[in-house]
Enzyme design. Structure first.
Site, short mmCIF file in Angstrom:
data_model
loop_
_atom_site.label_atom_id
_atom_site.label_comp_id
_atom_site.label_asym_id
_atom_site.label_seq_id
_atom_site.Cartn_x
_atom_site.Cartn_y
_atom_site.Cartn_z
N ARG A 1 11.77 -5.41 5.13
CA ARG A 1 11.56 -3.98 4.84
C ARG A 1 12.53 -3.10 5.63
NH1 ARG A 1 5.76 -1.35 5.50
NH2 ARG A 1 5.87 -2.34 7.55
N ARG B 1 11.27 -1.04 11.05
CA ARG B 1 10.16 -0.63 11.91
C ARG B 1 10.02 -1.57 13.10
NH1 ARG B 1 4.86 0.60 8.37
NH2 ARG B 1 3.89 -0.72 9.92
N ARG C 1 -0.44 -8.77 13.51
CA ARG C 1 -1.04 -7.78 12.59
C ARG C 1 -1.83 -8.48 11.50
NH1 ARG C 1 4.28 -5.03 10.91
NH2 ARG C 1 3.03 -3.88 9.38
N ARG D 1 -9.95 0.49 8.45
CA ARG D 1 -9.51 -0.86 8.82
C ARG D 1 -10.60 -1.62 9.56
NH1 ARG D 1 -3.62 0.32 8.82
NH2 ARG D 1 -2.56 -1.60 9.34
N LYS E 1 0.83 -1.21 0.00
CA LYS E 1 0.00 0.00 0.00
C LYS E 1 0.87 1.26 0.00
CE LYS E 1 -2.02 -1.06 3.91
NZ LYS E 1 -1.30 -2.32 4.25
P1 AP5 Z 1 4.88 -1.57 1.90
O1 AP5 Z 1 4.50 -0.80 0.68
O2 AP5 Z 1 5.66 -0.86 2.94
O3 AP5 Z 1 3.59 -2.30 2.51
P2 AP5 Z 1 2.31 -1.72 3.22
O4 AP5 Z 1 1.13 -2.40 2.63
O5 AP5 Z 1 2.31 -0.23 3.21
O6 AP5 Z 1 2.56 -2.32 4.68
P3 AP5 Z 1 2.52 -1.67 6.12
O7 AP5 Z 1 3.25 -2.62 7.03
O8 AP5 Z 1 3.01 -0.26 6.13
O9 AP5 Z 1 1.03 -1.75 6.40
P4 AP5 Z 1 0.33 -1.82 7.73
O10 AP5 Z 1 -1.05 -1.73 7.28
O11 AP5 Z 1 0.66 -2.97 8.61
O12 AP5 Z 1 1.00 -0.63 8.55
P5 AP5 Z 1 0.48 0.82 8.93
O13 AP5 Z 1 1.62 1.71 8.96
O14 AP5 Z 1 -0.73 1.17 8.14
O15 AP5 Z 1 5.70 -2.86 1.40
C1 AP5 Z 1 6.26 -3.77 2.34
C2 AP5 Z 1 7.65 -4.25 1.84
O16 AP5 Z 1 7.47 -5.02 0.66
C3 AP5 Z 1 8.60 -3.12 1.47
O17 AP5 Z 1 9.89 -3.47 1.87
C4 AP5 Z 1 8.51 -3.01 -0.06
O18 AP5 Z 1 9.73 -2.60 -0.63
C5 AP5 Z 1 8.18 -4.46 -0.45
N1 AP5 Z 1 7.27 -4.54 -1.60
C6 AP5 Z 1 6.20 -3.73 -1.87
N2 AP5 Z 1 5.60 -4.13 -3.02
C7 AP5 Z 1 6.27 -5.21 -3.46
C8 AP5 Z 1 6.13 -6.09 -4.60
N3 AP5 Z 1 5.15 -5.92 -5.52
N4 AP5 Z 1 7.02 -7.12 -4.72
C9 AP5 Z 1 8.01 -7.32 -3.80
N5 AP5 Z 1 8.20 -6.51 -2.72
C10 AP5 Z 1 7.34 -5.49 -2.55
O19 AP5 Z 1 -0.05 0.54 10.43
C11 AP5 Z 1 0.82 0.29 11.50
C12 AP5 Z 1 0.04 0.23 12.81
O20 AP5 Z 1 -0.61 1.50 13.06
C13 AP5 Z 1 -1.11 -0.78 12.84
O21 AP5 Z 1 -0.67 -2.07 13.20
C14 AP5 Z 1 -2.06 -0.15 13.88
O22 AP5 Z 1 -1.62 -0.41 15.19
C15 AP5 Z 1 -1.92 1.33 13.61
N6 AP5 Z 1 -2.92 1.83 12.63
C16 AP5 Z 1 -2.67 2.37 11.41
N7 AP5 Z 1 -3.83 2.68 10.78
C17 AP5 Z 1 -4.83 2.34 11.63
C18 AP5 Z 1 -6.23 2.38 11.52
N8 AP5 Z 1 -6.86 2.85 10.43
N9 AP5 Z 1 -6.98 1.93 12.58
C19 AP5 Z 1 -6.37 1.47 13.71
N10 AP5 Z 1 -5.03 1.38 13.85
C20 AP5 Z 1 -4.26 1.81 12.81
#
Ligand code: AP5
Ligand code: ZN
Length: 215
Positions: A127, A160, A171, A88, A13
């Site tokens: 990552r 991270r 997660r 979410r 994402k």
């Molecule tokens: P990346 O693009 O970083 O993946 P992502 O989908 O953004 O993953 P996140 O871990 O950031 O998502 P998340 O939803 O867990 O975290 P968030 O910060 O929202 O890609 C991942 C890796 O793969 C990278 O190294 C990239 O290079 C590689 N990659 C990408 N595409 C690829 C491909 N096609 N092929 C190969 N490699 C690839 O949330 C964190 C925490 O915040 C949550 O756990 C929660 O506690 C809180 N939080 C955030 N939003 C909310 C909400 N709305 N409600 C409640 N709590 C929330």
């Protein structure tokens, strides 16, 4: 372009959102990034959110709904926005609907990135992120250049805190229980398009752009 990127942790994402912000000149609204910044600054919201994030659980709906409601009213969202990591839960999706209705706006598309669980674990454990400019890397799929530092700014790369395997598995479980129902939620609204997130980054990007062109 008013868009949601839906998908499990590690689906890509953030990677795709960064590309789309440049392409359409609209902001990426990542609740995860906003929460991590609040934790780092030690704001009251950050202090409250930290324990949930460290455990891989969700921060309470009212906190994130408040963040997004405020953010969507900023002038840079006039042209559009990319929601990354929000909504979410069904309650968050309902709250988003109400906020957009009050602003006289409607979503154009919801893109669901689909990736196998074991691939997600590999992506998240590998990552790395630049401390200087925030650019994302993967030790195997998108490695940094010389000396393991950021190609863009030479900054140091870090992992991270929630990218440890036990937290990652929590997660993913939370995603399956609380977020996956949103796929049907937006399918019912006629907004959902699924994209094979297992493809290489560039191929995923091309598929997303094709969907947006038709939206
Ligand atoms: P990346 O693009 O970083 O993946 P992502 O989908 O953004 O993953 P996140 O871990 O950031 O998502 P998340 O939803 O867990 O975290 P968030 O910060 O929202 O890609 C991942 C890796 O793969 C990278 O190294 C990239 O290079 C590689 N990659 C990408 N595409 C690829 C491909 N096609 N092929 C190969 N490699 C690839 O949330 C964190 C925490 O915040 C949550 O756990 C929660 O506690 C809180 N939080 C955030 N939003 C909310 C909400 N709305 N409600 C409640 N709590 C929330
Ligand atoms: Zn950098």
């Amino acid at each position: 372009m008013k868009l949601i990127l839906l998908g499990p942790p590690g689906a890509g994402k953030g990677t795709q959102a960064k590309m789309l912000t440049e392409r359409f000149d609209i902001p990426q609204i990542s609740t995860g990034d906003i929460l991590r910044a609040a934790v780092k600054e030690g704001t009251p919201m950050g202090v409250k959110a930290k324990a949930f994030m460290d455990a891989g659980g969700l921060v309470p709906d009212e906190v994130v709904v408040g963040i997004v409601r405020e953010r969507l009213q900023k002038p840079d969202c006039e042209k559009g926005f990319i929601l990354d990591g929000f909504p979410r839960t069904e309650a968050q999706a309902d709250a988003l609907k109400a906020t957009l209705a009050s602003l006289g706006k409607e979503l154009d598309a919801v893109i669901s990135l689909e990736v196998d669980t074991e691939a997600l674990v590999e992506r998240l454990t590998g990552r790395r992120t630049c401390r200087g400019c925030g650019k994302g890397y993967h030790i195997k799929f998108d490695p940094p250049g010389e000396a393991g530092r950021c190609d863009a700014c030479g900054g140091e790369l870090f992992q991270r805190e929630d990218d440890q395997e036990t937290t990652i598995r929590n997660r993913l479980q939370v995603y399956h229980q609380q977020t996956m129902p949103l796929i049907d939620y937006y399918r019912r609204d006629g907004l959902l398009s699924a994209v094979d997130g297992m493809l290489p980054m560039d191929a995923v990007r091309e598929r997303i752009l094709a969907i947006l062109q038709a939206a």
